[in-house]
Design a protein around this motif. Structure first.
Motif, PDB file in Angstrom:
ATOM      1  N   GLU A   3       5.706  -6.700 -13.943  1.00  0.00           N
ATOM      2  CA  GLU A   3       5.461  -5.606 -14.873  1.00  0.00           C
ATOM      3  C   GLU A   3       4.167  -4.857 -14.555  1.00  0.00           C
ATOM      4  OE1 GLU A   3       5.614  -6.956 -18.865  1.00  0.00           O
ATOM      5  OE2 GLU A   3       7.733  -7.529 -18.777  1.00  0.00           O
ATOM      6  N   ASN A   4       3.130  -5.598 -14.142  1.00  0.00           N
ATOM      7  CA  ASN A   4       1.867  -4.920 -13.851  1.00  0.00           C
ATOM      8  C   ASN A   4       1.677  -4.609 -12.368  1.00  0.00           C
ATOM      9  OD1 ASN A   4       1.297  -7.405 -12.728  1.00  0.00           O
ATOM     10  ND2 ASN A   4      -0.167  -8.021 -14.320  1.00  0.00           N
ATOM     11  N   ASN A   5       2.652  -5.021 -11.552  1.00  0.00           N
ATOM     12  CA  ASN A   5       2.637  -4.735 -10.117  1.00  0.00           C
ATOM     13  C   ASN A   5       1.389  -5.253  -9.406  1.00  0.00           C
ATOM     14  OD1 ASN A   5       5.107  -3.493 -10.326  1.00  0.00           O
ATOM     15  ND2 ASN A   5       4.265  -1.433 -10.505  1.00  0.00           N
ATOM     16  N   ASN A   6       0.788  -6.287  -9.944  1.00  0.00           N
ATOM     17  CA  ASN A   6      -0.352  -6.928  -9.299  1.00  0.00           C
ATOM     18  C   ASN A   6       0.100  -8.233  -8.658  1.00  0.00           C
ATOM     19  OD1 ASN A   6      -2.169  -4.934 -10.073  1.00  0.00           O
ATOM     20  ND2 ASN A   6      -2.639  -5.939 -12.012  1.00  0.00           N
ATOM     21  N   TYR A   7      -0.252  -8.411  -7.396  1.00  0.00           N
ATOM     22  CA  TYR A   7       0.212  -9.577  -6.645  1.00  0.00           C
ATOM     23  C   TYR A   7      -0.943 -10.212  -5.883  1.00  0.00           C
ATOM     24  CZ  TYR A   7       4.959  -7.968  -7.560  1.00  0.00           C
ATOM     25  OH  TYR A   7       6.118  -7.590  -8.187  1.00  0.00           O
ATOM     26  N   ASP A   8      -0.725 -11.467  -5.510  1.00  0.00           N
ATOM     27  CA  ASP A   8      -1.646 -12.103  -4.575  1.00  0.00           C
ATOM     28  C   ASP A   8      -1.412 -11.572  -3.169  1.00  0.00           C
ATOM     29  OD1 ASP A   8      -2.807 -13.830  -6.488  1.00  0.00           O
ATOM     30  OD2 ASP A   8      -1.155 -15.246  -6.269  1.00  0.00           O
ATOM     31  N   VAL A  87      -0.486   1.999   3.161  1.00  0.00           N
ATOM     32  CA  VAL A  87      -1.267   0.804   2.849  1.00  0.00           C
ATOM     33  C   VAL A  87      -2.725   1.234   2.828  1.00  0.00           C
ATOM     34  CG1 VAL A  87      -1.961  -1.498   3.593  1.00  0.00           C
ATOM     35  CG2 VAL A  87       0.408  -0.737   3.910  1.00  0.00           C
ATOM     36  N   GLU A  88      -3.361   1.109   1.648  1.00  0.00           N
ATOM     37  CA  GLU A  88      -4.722   1.602   1.471  1.00  0.00           C
ATOM     38  C   GLU A  88      -5.660   0.444   1.161  1.00  0.00           C
ATOM     39  OE1 GLU A  88      -4.142   4.291  -1.735  1.00  0.00           O
ATOM     40  OE2 GLU A  88      -2.935   5.713  -0.556  1.00  0.00           O
ATOM     41  N   HIS A  93      -8.928  -4.844  -4.512  1.00  0.00           N
ATOM     42  CA  HIS A  93      -7.517  -5.044  -4.188  1.00  0.00           C
ATOM     43  C   HIS A  93      -7.116  -4.028  -3.127  1.00  0.00           C
ATOM     44  CE1 HIS A  93      -7.730  -6.717  -8.308  1.00  0.00           C
ATOM     45  NE2 HIS A  93      -6.779  -7.545  -7.887  1.00  0.00           N
ATOM     46  N   HIS A  94      -6.091  -4.378  -2.366  1.00  0.00           N
ATOM     47  CA  HIS A  94      -5.462  -3.418  -1.462  1.00  0.00           C
ATOM     48  C   HIS A  94      -4.293  -2.769  -2.204  1.00  0.00           C
ATOM     49  CE1 HIS A  94      -8.000  -5.036   1.592  1.00  0.00           C
ATOM     50  NE2 HIS A  94      -7.370  -6.202   1.649  1.00  0.00           N
ATOM     51  N   THR A  95      -3.987  -1.527  -1.834  1.00  0.00           N
ATOM     52  CA  THR A  95      -2.915  -0.777  -2.493  1.00  0.00           C
ATOM     53  C   THR A  95      -1.780  -0.531  -1.513  1.00  0.00           C
ATOM     54  OG1 THR A  95      -4.494   0.335  -3.951  1.00  0.00           O
ATOM     55  CG2 THR A  95      -2.340   1.375  -3.674  1.00  0.00           C
ATOM     56  N   VAL A  96      -0.551  -0.795  -1.967  1.00  0.00           N
ATOM     57  CA  VAL A  96       0.649  -0.547  -1.157  1.00  0.00           C
ATOM     58  C   VAL A  96       1.523   0.419  -1.937  1.00  0.00           C
ATOM     59  CG1 VAL A  96       2.696  -1.545  -0.079  1.00  0.00           C
ATOM     60  CG2 VAL A  96       0.532  -2.829  -0.110  1.00  0.00           C
ATOM     61  N   ARG A  97       1.751   1.600  -1.381  1.00  0.00           N
ATOM     62  CA  ARG A  97       2.544   2.636  -2.052  1.00  0.00           C
ATOM     63  C   ARG A  97       3.968   2.648  -1.511  1.00  0.00           C
ATOM     64  NH1 ARG A  97      -0.826   5.655  -5.103  1.00  0.00           N
ATOM     65  NH2 ARG A  97      -3.048   5.543  -4.577  1.00  0.00           N
ATOM     66  N   LEU A  98       4.939   2.767  -2.417  1.00  0.00           N
ATOM     67  CA  LEU A  98       6.349   2.761  -2.044  1.00  0.00           C
ATOM     68  C   LEU A  98       6.958   4.146  -2.212  1.00  0.00           C
ATOM     69  CD1 LEU A  98       7.511  -0.584  -3.720  1.00  0.00           C
ATOM     70  CD2 LEU A  98       6.315  -0.220  -1.550  1.00  0.00           C
ATOM     71  N   ALA A  99       8.034   4.386  -1.479  1.00  0.00           N
ATOM     72  CA  ALA A  99       8.699   5.689  -1.529  1.00  0.00           C
ATOM     73  C   ALA A  99       9.233   5.988  -2.926  1.00  0.00           C
ATOM     74  CB  ALA A  99       9.834   5.726  -0.509  1.00  0.00           C
ATOM     75  N   SER A 100       9.568   4.973  -3.700  1.00  0.00           N
ATOM     76  CA  SER A 100      10.092   5.148  -5.051  1.00  0.00           C
ATOM     77  C   SER A 100       9.020   5.607  -6.036  1.00  0.00           C
ATOM     78  CB  SER A 100      10.697   3.831  -5.551  1.00  0.00           C
ATOM     79  OG  SER A 100       9.703   2.816  -5.587  1.00  0.00           O
ATOM     80  N   GLY A 101       7.757   5.586  -5.609  1.00  0.00           N
ATOM     81  CA  GLY A 101       6.657   5.951  -6.482  1.00  0.00           C
ATOM     82  C   GLY A 101       5.910   4.754  -7.038  1.00  0.00           C
ATOM     83  N   THR A 102       6.458   3.567  -6.835  1.00  0.00           N
ATOM     84  CA  THR A 102       5.807   2.349  -7.307  1.00  0.00           C
ATOM     85  C   THR A 102       4.528   2.094  -6.507  1.00  0.00           C
ATOM     86  OG1 THR A 102       7.924   1.375  -7.938  1.00  0.00           O
ATOM     87  CG2 THR A 102       6.081  -0.140  -7.638  1.00  0.00           C
ATOM     88  N   VAL A 103       3.505   1.631  -7.191  1.00  0.00           N
ATOM     89  CA  VAL A 103       2.234   1.298  -6.549  1.00  0.00           C
ATOM     90  C   VAL A 103       1.959  -0.181  -6.778  1.00  0.00           C
ATOM     91  CG1 VAL A 103      -0.240   1.734  -6.460  1.00  0.00           C
ATOM     92  CG2 VAL A 103       1.346   3.630  -6.869  1.00  0.00           C
ATOM     93  N   LEU A 104       1.783  -0.927  -5.686  1.00  0.00           N
ATOM     94  CA  LEU A 104       1.504  -2.353  -5.756  1.00  0.00           C
ATOM     95  C   LEU A 104       0.041  -2.608  -5.439  1.00  0.00           C
ATOM     96  CD1 LEU A 104       4.581  -3.651  -3.703  1.00  0.00           C
ATOM     97  CD2 LEU A 104       4.452  -3.258  -6.167  1.00  0.00           C
ATOM     98  N   LYS A 105      -0.559  -3.553  -6.139  1.00  0.00           N
ATOM     99  CA  LYS A 105      -1.925  -3.979  -5.872  1.00  0.00           C
ATOM    100  C   LYS A 105      -1.894  -5.443  -5.453  1.00  0.00           C
ATOM    101  CE  LYS A 105      -4.071  -0.196  -7.442  1.00  0.00           C
ATOM    102  NZ  LYS A 105      -5.003   0.630  -6.655  1.00  0.00           N
ATOM    103  N   SER A 106      -2.687  -5.791  -4.453  1.00  0.00           N
ATOM    104  CA  SER A 106      -2.682  -7.184  -4.008  1.00  0.00           C
ATOM    105  C   SER A 106      -4.012  -7.550  -3.361  1.00  0.00           C
ATOM    106  CB  SER A 106      -1.548  -7.439  -3.021  1.00  0.00           C
ATOM    107  OG  SER A 106      -1.752  -6.715  -1.818  1.00  0.00           O
ATOM    108  N   HIS A 107      -4.303  -8.853  -3.389  1.00  0.00           N
ATOM    109  CA  HIS A 107      -5.480  -9.352  -2.693  1.00  0.00           C
ATOM    110  C   HIS A 107      -5.271  -9.287  -1.177  1.00  0.00           C
ATOM    111  CE1 HIS A 107      -7.666 -10.711  -6.177  1.00  0.00           C
ATOM    112  NE2 HIS A 107      -6.651 -11.434  -6.598  1.00  0.00           N
ATOM    113  N   ASN A 246       3.468   1.095  14.075  1.00  0.00           N
ATOM    114  CA  ASN A 246       2.101   0.983  13.554  1.00  0.00           C
ATOM    115  C   ASN A 246       1.690   2.127  12.636  1.00  0.00           C
ATOM    116  OD1 ASN A 246       1.722   3.094  15.327  1.00  0.00           O
ATOM    117  ND2 ASN A 246       0.550   1.908  16.830  1.00  0.00           N
ATOM    118  N   ASP A 247       2.648   2.908  12.156  1.00  0.00           N
ATOM    119  CA  ASP A 247       2.304   4.059  11.319  1.00  0.00           C
ATOM    120  C   ASP A 247       1.598   3.650  10.027  1.00  0.00           C
ATOM    121  OD1 ASP A 247       3.465   5.665  13.195  1.00  0.00           O
ATOM    122  OD2 ASP A 247       5.312   6.022  12.081  1.00  0.00           O
ATOM    123  N   LEU A 248       1.878   2.451   9.532  1.00  0.00           N
ATOM    124  CA  LEU A 248       1.301   2.017   8.262  1.00  0.00           C
ATOM    125  C   LEU A 248      -0.041   1.299   8.426  1.00  0.00           C
ATOM    126  CD1 LEU A 248       4.499   0.685   6.448  1.00  0.00           C
ATOM    127  CD2 LEU A 248       3.277   2.819   5.988  1.00  0.00           C
TER     128      LEU A 248
END
Length: 324
Positions: A3-8, A87-88, A93-107, A246-248
């Motif tokens: 739900e919060n899109n935060n991951y390890d 991938v930012e 946290h690092h940020t991973v952006r998806l084509a669907s618009g979802t934004v994931l945060k992870s260590h 290697n584009d990402l």
């Protein structure tokens, strides 16, 4: 998806390396998601037969991929059928952006995006990949024992693979578009000395001919005169280059001259918490088993990194110049 899109840990890519990383990450109790835009298994799914993965004397690429995926699901690995667009790196946290618009945060992030063999882009090449067309002699050479094959290319990889195939096949042709090799002199000398190899100078492939049972021949053209002809072969091995996907890879992460990501023995890049595995990473051998091993190593290293972040949040800051 959480739900919060935060991951390890976020794993980008679902080939053998990514799925292996997912299995080990779940066993390490990391909150993990694997993002794959295509079929689980990556390029392995396209291989008709695999006979060099330990534990399986004979298995199709699709079946081996399924076993990887089934194992990951049995470990309750969360997956998302989506495309990663960016991938930012970040400090917390690092940020991973998806084509669907979802934004994931992870260590931590494991990049398992693989690579792509360069293609000739001729008729029959895509249609008969895995059924006589190959980009890996070590993977598929066994299936051409006592048969006739043509190797396309003129660099070190093409000549090395031709020498390998010459020990297995009845006859090996090397089709090279120029009149001299680009390969190192020692390899050229070995090719010249091998009576089982014949070089077709100034020759390019125009098409791959096949029937329901696989490749049966190729169309050839003289690059100087334009003269065309056909030749019967049982297999086509193409070695005109390989490009890492290697584009990402974030700016600031070191890559070698060929675009492969440089990592340490833990598969970690210069940016703490970002790992590169499989065919994306600079390495000696590119095999399924090596990619799976990379996944294991990176996941274990990521688990250690995440635990460090949990206990001492600001011990692994990213140098400012790597975030530019």
């Amino acid at each position: 998806m959480s739900e919060n899109n935060n991951y390890d840990l976020v794993i980008v890519g679902g080939g053998p390396g990514g799925l292996s990383a997912g299995i080990y990450a779940m066993r390490a109790a990391l909150k993990t998601i694997l993002v794959e835009k295509g079929l689980a298994g990556g390029q392995v799914t396209m291989s008709d037969e695999v006979e060099n993965y330990p534990g399986f004397s004979h298995i199709s690429g699709a079946d081996l991929s399924m076993k990887f995926a089934d194992h990951a699901r049995a470990c309750d690995l969360e997956t998302a059928a989506d495309e990663v667009t960016a991938v930012e790196p970040g400090l917390e946290h690092h940020t991973v952006r998806l084509a669907s618009g979802t934004v994931l945060k992870s260590h931590a992030v494991i990049l398992a995006t693989g690579g792509t063999p360069r293609k000739l882009a001729i008729p029959g090449e895509d249609d008969y990949y895995g059924r006589g067309v190959s980009y890996c002699a070590v993977c598929d050479g066994f299936f051409f024992r006592n048969k006739t094959v043509v190797v396309v290319g003129g660099g070190d990889t093409a000549t090395e693979e031709a020498l390998y195939l010459a020990k297995i096949a009845k006859k090996v042709y090397i089709a090279h578009r120029r009149d001299t090799f680009r390969a190192s002199m020692i390899l050229q000398q070995r090719v010249e000395a091998d009576c089982n190899i014949e070089v077709l100078w100034n020759t390019v492939l125009t098409r791959i001919n096949a029937d329901d049972s696989g490749v049966r021949g190729v169309g050839l053209k003289d690059s100087r005169t334009g003269e065309t002809r056909s030749m019967d072969v049982d297999g086509v091995f193409i070695f005109i280059g390989f490009d890492p996907n290697n584009d990402l890879v974030p700016a600031g992460i070191k890559k070698n001259a060929d675009g492969y990501v440089v990592t340490d023995e833990k598969c970690e890049t210069q940016i703490p918490g970002i790992f590169a595995i499989g065919d994306l990473r600079e390495k000696y051998a590119r095999q399924i088993v090596v990619s799976a091993a990379d996944g294991c190593i990176a996941a274990l290293a990521a688990a250690h990194f995440v635990e460090t972040r949990r206990s001492v949040p600001d011990t692994c800051e990213i140098p400012a110049d790597l975030l530019e």
